[in-house]
Structure formats: structure tokens, C-alpha cells
Design an enzyme around this catalytic site. Structure first.
Site, short mmCIF file in Angstrom:
data_model
loop_
_atom_site.label_atom_id
_atom_site.label_comp_id
_atom_site.label_asym_id
_atom_site.label_seq_id
_atom_site.Cartn_x
_atom_site.Cartn_y
_atom_site.Cartn_z
N ASP A 9 0.85 -1.15 0.34
CA ASP A 9 -0.29 -0.02 -0.19
C ASP A 9 0.92 1.34 0.06
OD1 ASP A 9 -2.33 1.64 0.19
OD2 ASP A 9 -1.99 1.72 2.25
N SER A 10 0.29 2.45 -0.18
CA SER A 10 1.24 3.62 -0.13
C SER A 10 1.52 3.83 1.48
CB SER A 10 0.28 4.90 -0.83
OG SER A 10 -1.12 4.91 0.08
N CYS A 72 -4.12 -1.00 -2.06
CA CYS A 72 -4.32 0.51 -2.40
C CYS A 72 -5.24 0.72 -3.45
CB CYS A 72 -3.07 1.22 -2.63
SG CYS A 72 -3.00 2.87 -2.81
N GLU A 151 -5.34 9.33 9.89
CA GLU A 151 -4.18 9.41 10.35
C GLU A 151 -3.98 10.17 11.75
OE1 GLU A 151 -1.16 9.75 7.35
OE2 GLU A 151 -2.20 7.72 6.38
N CYS A 183 -11.19 3.62 -0.55
CA CYS A 183 -10.00 4.21 -0.04
C CYS A 183 -9.52 3.28 1.20
CB CYS A 183 -9.95 5.36 0.30
SG CYS A 183 -8.37 6.41 0.94
N HIS A 185 -8.37 4.04 3.95
CA HIS A 185 -8.51 4.67 5.22
C HIS A 185 -10.11 4.56 5.84
CE1 HIS A 185 -4.26 5.54 4.40
NE2 HIS A 185 -4.47 6.31 5.55
N1 DGL Z 1 -3.89 3.94 0.11
C1 DGL Z 1 -4.44 4.91 -0.56
C2 DGL Z 1 -5.83 4.65 -1.35
O1 DGL Z 1 -6.60 3.39 -0.86
C3 DGL Z 1 -4.92 6.15 0.17
C4 DGL Z 1 -3.68 7.15 0.61
C5 DGL Z 1 -3.08 7.61 -0.34
O2 DGL Z 1 -3.51 8.66 -1.01
O3 DGL Z 1 -1.79 7.29 -0.68
O4 DGL Z 1 -6.35 4.98 -2.35
#
Ligand code: DGL
Length: 264
Positions: A9-10, A72, A151, A183, A185
Site C-alpha cells: 500500500d502507499s 491501495c 491518520e 480508499c 482509510h
Molecule cells: N492507500 C490510498 C488509497 O487507498 C490512500 C492514501 C494515499 O493517497 O496514498 O487510495
């Protein structure tokens, strides 16, 4: 030789998918990579997200993972369709499983999608949903403030409720009965989102479906494991202590031993 499932993931949000993988596949070892040095991906260009994704995949392949789960949404929507064909390892993204579940859940054929700017601009969810049922009406909104809220641990505050009210206004107007949390989060904001959308709207968090798809692929390829002592390793490109601090919120239990990956 026993091989792990690779997940990337990012940043830290992909742990919501790891949580579900552990629940459905308790005997599997998992290697997670969070690109904490370069997060967020959701506001970056397609070219940049593709480049980062390839680097992340190569890192996981060096650990000899047997499947890569792209937790992600941003990567799954804008990079996965381009890179999938270039690697032999099976890859599972989060868009198709989420879209499928939403199509299954909607009764009035009106689905809402929320995600990062990049995910929404890509139209990936729309394409998947329309391919399954072209009569479905889709309303999409980017919700860029949700990631920093989560976060910071702001999951129920009044400010979050107000921002969610603004972001979700088009969904309410369109009378969607199903909302895709597109997303990593957003599952942590479920209670606020539920409050804004009301009890009649089903919230779709694709983690469950993603884990089910991983299980099906491993089973079909004869790669399922039932390790009595599966290992879970967590790598990041920056800030292992920051990651450890946030991990509990996403995974449900603390993560020690977070390793800074050398190659980043
Ligand atoms: N992990 C990213 C997503 O699910 C969210 C955080 C980011 O913008 O990197 O799109």
C-alpha cells in the site's frame, strides 16, 4: 518451501486488508510493504504511481512472495491495469471485488463511490460496475481530507462529521442505497459515514471480498498454506516508529518489529 503473501500500500491503510487476510487465511505468512516515504499516492500522476508500484512489486518479489495483493485503491485503479501483464506472479487489486459486492448489494441500482482524487478521476469503479450491470447509476466524489483525519485519529469528531456531510451531499441527493468506501482509510470512518448516509445505505468495504479472492486464487493454484506458526513481516520506506504507532488502529493489534526497507 513455504512462501508468503505479499501486500503493499502507499502507507499504513493497507493494514485494513491485512486484518481481513489474517482472519480468513490464518495459516498464511504475510509480508507487508508500506511506502510511507512517498505517501500519499492519491494526489500523484498516473506515471508516478505506476513507477512507485513497480518498485514496490520488485521489492516484494525479492522476498519470493507467491501472490501480490494490492491493498491501495489508487494503485489498483490507475496502475494495476497497466502493470498486471508484465509480471507472472498473480496479483489481486481491490477494485473488482468492491465493485462486485456493491452490484450485489444495491436494490435501487444507485451506487456511490468515494475515494482519493486519483481513484475517482480514473473512473475505475464506474467501469467495473457498468461492465457488470450497465443500468446502474453511479455518483462519485473525491474525499481528500479523510486520509489525514484518519491518520490523526480523528474518527468521530464534529469536524469530520461536517466535512463528511459536505462530501456526501451528492450521494444523498442521488439517493444511493450502497456506498463503496474506495480508499484504504475509509473503513475507519464507518460510524461517521453511517451517521451521514443513514441506516438504509449499505457501506461496502472491499477488504473481505479481497481476502476471499486471494483465498480462491491460492486454492486454485494449490498454494494454500496451513502454517502453525505463520510469520507477519512489516516493511516501510520511512518512519518505522510512526508506522508502528498507527498500525494498531488499522490492524486491531500492535505491530512491533517494523523494518525500514534498505532499497528505498
Ligand atoms: N492507500 C490510498 C488509497 O487507498 C490512500 C492514501 C494515499 O493517497 O496514498 O487510495
Amino acid at each position: 518451501m513455504s512462501r508468503a503473501i505479499g501486500v503493499f500500500d502507499s502507507g499504513v491503510g493497507g493494514l485494513t486488508v491485512v486484518r481481513e487476510l489474517i482472519r480468513q487465511l490464518p495459516g498464511e505468512s504475510i509480508i507487508y510493504f508500506g511506502d510511507t516515504a512517498r505517501v500519499p499516492y492519491g494526489i500523484k500522476s498516473k506515471e508516478t504511481v505506476i513507477r512507485f508500484s513497480i518498485e514496490n512489486i520488485l521489492f516484494l518479489l525479492k522476498q519470493e512472495v507467491k501472490l501480490i495483493c494490492i491493498a491501495c485503491n489508487t494503485v489498483s485503479s490507475i496502475a494495476l491495469p497497466v502493470i498486471r501483464g508484465h509480471f507472472r506472479v498473480p496479483m489481486v487489486g481491490v477494485i473488482s471485488p468492491g465493485a462486485r459486492e456493491a452490484v450485489y448489494a444495491t436494490k435501487n441500482k444507485r451506487i456511490g463511490v468515494i475515494g482519493t482524487k486519483a481513484t475517482i478521476a480514473s473512473g475505475a469503479y464506474e467501469r467495473e460496475i457498468k461492465a457488470l450491470d450497465e443500468r446502474i447509476r453511479i455518483t462519485s466524489s473525491a474525499c481528500p481530507l479523510f486520509v489525514p483525519f484518519v491518520e490523526e485519529g480523528w474518527l468521530n469528531q464534529k469536524a469530520v462529521l461536517e466535512v463528511a456531510g459536505v462530501y456526501l451531499e451528492p450521494m444523498k441527493k442521488a439517493k444511493v442505497d450502497t456506498l463503496i468506501l474506495g480508499c484504504t482509510h475509509y473503513p475507519l470512518l464507518k460510524s461517521v459515514l453511517k451517521k451521514v448516509m443513514g441506516p438504509g445505505v449499505t457501506l461496502i468495504d472491499s477488504a473481505k471480498q479481497v481476502a476471499t479472492e486471494v483465498k480462491q486464487i491460492l486454492s486454485a493454484d494449490g498454494l494454500l498454506e496451513a502454517n502453525l506458526k505463520p510469520t507477519r513481516s512489516f516493511y516501510v520506506s520511512d518512519g518505522p516508529a510512526w508506522f508502528s504507532g498507527l498500525a494498531r488502529r488499522f490492524l486491531g493489534h500492535p505491530v512491533n518489529n517494523v523494518i525500514k526497507a534498505e532499497s528505498f
